[in-house]
Design a protein around this motif. Structure first.
Motif, PDB file in Angstrom:
ATOM      1  N   UNK A 350     -81.200 -47.157   0.415  1.00 44.44           N
ATOM      2  CA  UNK A 350     -80.722 -48.389   0.432  1.00 44.44           C
ATOM      3  C   UNK A 350     -79.767 -48.672   1.930  1.00 44.44           C
ATOM      4  N   UNK A 351     -79.355 -47.685   2.527  1.00 44.93           N
ATOM      5  CA  UNK A 351     -78.339 -48.002   3.663  1.00 44.93           C
ATOM      6  C   UNK A 351     -79.085 -47.895   4.932  1.00 44.93           C
ATOM      7  N   UNK A 352     -80.363 -47.535   4.891  1.00 45.52           N
ATOM      8  CA  UNK A 352     -81.152 -47.376   6.012  1.00 45.52           C
ATOM      9  C   UNK A 352     -82.551 -47.731   5.727  1.00 45.52           C
ATOM     10  N   UNK A 353     -82.971 -48.750   5.112  1.00 43.24           N
ATOM     11  CA  UNK A 353     -84.046 -49.309   4.307  1.00 43.24           C
ATOM     12  C   UNK A 353     -85.470 -49.125   5.370  1.00 43.24           C
ATOM     13  N   UNK A 354     -85.298 -49.887   6.747  1.00 41.44           N
ATOM     14  CA  UNK A 354     -86.455 -49.897   7.338  1.00 41.44           C
ATOM     15  C   UNK A 354     -86.747 -48.533   8.024  1.00 41.44           C
ATOM     16  N   UNK A 355     -86.178 -47.513   7.601  1.00 38.13           N
ATOM     17  CA  UNK A 355     -86.424 -46.141   8.058  1.00 38.13           C
ATOM     18  C   UNK A 355     -87.581 -45.323   6.909  1.00 38.13           C
ATOM     19  N   UNK A 356     -87.580 -46.152   5.873  1.00 35.27           N
ATOM     20  CA  UNK A 356     -88.081 -45.458   4.603  1.00 35.27           C
ATOM     21  C   UNK A 356     -89.634 -46.085   4.714  1.00 35.27           C
ATOM     22  N   UNK A 357     -90.783 -45.336   4.450  1.00 37.08           N
ATOM     23  CA  UNK A 357     -92.074 -45.688   4.327  1.00 37.08           C
ATOM     24  C   UNK A 357     -92.232 -46.685   3.585  1.00 37.08           C
ATOM     25  N   UNK A 358     -92.840 -47.872   3.938  1.00 37.25           N
ATOM     26  CA  UNK A 358     -93.018 -48.979   3.080  1.00 37.25           C
ATOM     27  C   UNK A 358     -91.644 -49.661   2.550  1.00 37.25           C
ATOM     28  N   UNK A 359     -90.596 -49.272   3.046  1.00 39.40           N
ATOM     29  CA  UNK A 359     -89.406 -49.810   2.903  1.00 39.40           C
ATOM     30  C   UNK A 359     -88.769 -49.649   1.472  1.00 39.40           C
ATOM     31  N   UNK A 371     -88.762 -55.511   2.843  1.00 39.05           N
ATOM     32  CA  UNK A 371     -89.851 -55.785   3.928  1.00 39.05           C
ATOM     33  C   UNK A 371     -89.024 -57.026   4.985  1.00 39.05           C
ATOM     34  N   UNK A 372     -89.369 -57.010   6.149  1.00 37.06           N
ATOM     35  CA  UNK A 372     -89.188 -57.931   6.932  1.00 37.06           C
ATOM     36  C   UNK A 372     -90.592 -58.956   6.801  1.00 37.06           C
ATOM     37  N   UNK A 373     -90.004 -60.190   6.491  1.00 36.08           N
ATOM     38  CA  UNK A 373     -90.752 -61.381   6.316  1.00 36.08           C
ATOM     39  C   UNK A 373     -91.162 -61.837   7.884  1.00 36.08           C
ATOM     40  N   UNK A 374     -92.376 -62.275   7.921  1.00 37.57           N
ATOM     41  CA  UNK A 374     -92.670 -62.990   9.289  1.00 37.57           C
ATOM     42  C   UNK A 374     -93.634 -64.157   8.929  1.00 37.57           C
ATOM     43  N   UNK A 375     -92.928 -65.117   8.842  1.00 42.78           N
ATOM     44  CA  UNK A 375     -93.368 -66.547   8.853  1.00 42.78           C
ATOM     45  C   UNK A 375     -94.247 -67.039   9.810  1.00 42.78           C
ATOM     46  N   UNK A 376     -93.911 -66.747  11.181  1.00 41.08           N
ATOM     47  CA  UNK A 376     -94.552 -67.104  12.263  1.00 41.08           C
ATOM     48  C   UNK A 376     -95.926 -66.520  12.316  1.00 41.08           C
ATOM     49  N   UNK A 377     -96.068 -65.285  11.847  1.00 38.46           N
ATOM     50  CA  UNK A 377     -97.482 -64.718  11.772  1.00 38.46           C
ATOM     51  C   UNK A 377     -98.328 -65.290  10.957  1.00 38.46           C
ATOM     52  N   UNK A 378     -97.926 -65.652   9.856  1.00 37.37           N
ATOM     53  CA  UNK A 378     -98.606 -66.510   9.005  1.00 37.37           C
ATOM     54  C   UNK A 378     -99.073 -67.738   9.688  1.00 37.37           C
ATOM     55  N   UNK A 379     -98.374 -68.326  10.294  1.00 36.13           N
ATOM     56  CA  UNK A 379     -98.514 -69.688  10.984  1.00 36.13           C
ATOM     57  C   UNK A 379     -99.597 -69.350  11.940  1.00 36.13           C
ATOM     58  N   UNK A 380     -99.228 -68.377  12.784  1.00 36.56           N
ATOM     59  CA  UNK A 380    -100.125 -67.924  13.814  1.00 36.56           C
ATOM     60  C   UNK A 380    -101.719 -67.648  13.738  1.00 36.56           C
TER      61      UNK A 380
END
Length: 388
Positions: A350-359, A371-380
């Motif tokens: 939990x202290x370094x979540x983005x280093x874990x596979x699939x978060x 997980x990092x969300x990305x609304x802009x990619x959905x729009x694109x």
């Protein structure tokens, strides 16, 4: 080569991106104008490894859109903007997916300004500015309410006389672009699982939870407006309607004053008397700051239980959004003592979540992911699809 531009206008910021037009668009540049409520908003543009920043000479959304259009001109390098994709918070009961925006549709979407006063006016203003700047481009609206349009009736209604439901007074749900992206990410990460019973916690200045089954929303903490559910940066979240009547009758407040109170002066900011920034609250030694954080966590935990009941259990819990992605302390507080539901956090992960596979940040029956969300990619994606 054609490009698509994305504009994601919020209450205090505008996110934007430039992508190659393709079924899976390639990002060319991304940026943000923040602190729009101040007299000197700040624009940041990231293009590859290069970052440029500057302060605008005036505040407001209109000035920010003009600055964005100027900032992306060098990125385009002569390429044509074939489509502009817009986040539009409220699509009403009829829009269940992206749609080409026409002047007639714009006029219709004005009806929902009272439902989302912090966002809808700015969303529509950005569309109008883009229509002027890129008159030959396709304008595509991507609606935050669309992801929730398949709700069962019981999750879509209020216990009011039916005529109000028929007039559009119903539970719409919001943050749909974020939930759409996260649902797709879960399928990409583990396509064989299908994440039958998933709760996504979108936690930021705006905050909500969504219950997802089979990739579709079946429940949301937000309702008719973006006020309901969790407490947010400056919004109150769930409130007894009797409180609003009290404010009207006993405090003598006007509807405009009550709107300002509930949308702009409440939530974490109002409870703490300090800030709507979770980083400041966690760093503060003031009792009121701690109480605001505790209430925020309490409501998230309560709504996780409610969404699990909607789903009939829980397989996956996802944290996203500015707070959800970056505040490990909040995730730990939310998950503490939730082993009865199968939630057991891996403190180290939990202290370094983005280093874990699939978060993945869990070690219990329920898979907990960040997980990092990305609304802009959905729009694109939607803007590119409109060109096919």
């Amino acid at each position: 080569m054609s490009c698509v531009l994305t504009l994601n206008a919020g209450s205090s910021s505008i996110k934007f991106g430039v992508y190659n037009a393709a079924p899976e668009p390639d990002l060319l540049a991304v940026g943000l104008v923040e602190k729009l409520e101040s007299a000197t908003p700040h624009l940041v543009l990231h293009q590859g490894s290069d970052t440029t920043e500057h302060t605008l000479s005036e505040g407001g959304h209109d000035a920010a859109v003009i600055a964005i259009l100027a900032a992306v001109t060098p990125v385009l390098a002569g390429r044509k903007v074939a489509a502009v994709g817009h986040r539009i918070v409220h699509g009403g009961p009829d829009h269940s997916g992206p749609a080409r925006v026409t002047p007639e549709m714009l006029a219709d979407l004005e009806r929902y300004v009272p439902f989302a006063p912090l966002h809808q006016p700015h969303n529509l203003s950005a569309v109008r500015a883009a229509m002027v700047a890129f008159p030959d481009a396709v304008q595509v609206g991507c609606f935050d309410t669309a992801f929730h349009r398949g709700h069962p009736f019981v999750n879509d209604t209020f216990a009011l006389p039916r005529r109000f439901y028929d007039k559009g007074v119903r539970r719409y749900g919001f943050h749909g672009l974020s939930y759409d992206f996260i649902s797709g990410e879960l399928d990409r990460i583990d396509p064989d699982d299908h994440h039958r019973r998933t709760i996504v916690c979108h936690l930021g200045n705006g905050a909500s939870l969504c219950a997802i089954r089979g990739g579709r929303s079946v429940g949301s903490t937000m309702g008719f407006s973006a006020l309901d559910g969790l407490p947010m940066g400056t919004r109150c979240g769930q409130i007894d309607p009797g409180v609003v009547l009290y404010l009207l009758d006993q405090e003598g407040m006007t509807s405009s004053e009550i709107s300002g109170l509930l949308y702009k002066e409440s939530g974490l900011k109002g409870m703490s008397g300090l800030s709507n920034d979770m980083r400041e609250l966690l760093a503060s030694d003031r009792a009121e700051a701690a109480q605001a954080v505790d209430y925020f966590v309490f409501r998230i935990r309560r709504e996780i239980g409610a969404m699990a009941a909607v789903l009939g259990g829980l397989d996956t819990l996802v944290f996203c959004g500015g707070i959800g992605e970056n505040a490990g302390e909040i995730r730990a507080k939310v998950c503490e003592g939730m082993d009865w539901l199968g939630i057991l956090l891996d403190r180290t992960a939990n202290e370094t979540p983005f280093s874990q596979p699939g978060g993945v940040v869990s070690e219990g029956e329920v898979t907990v992911r960040v997980l990092r969300t990305d609304e802009e990619r959905i729009i694109a994606r939607a803007a590119s699809a409109a060109l096919e």
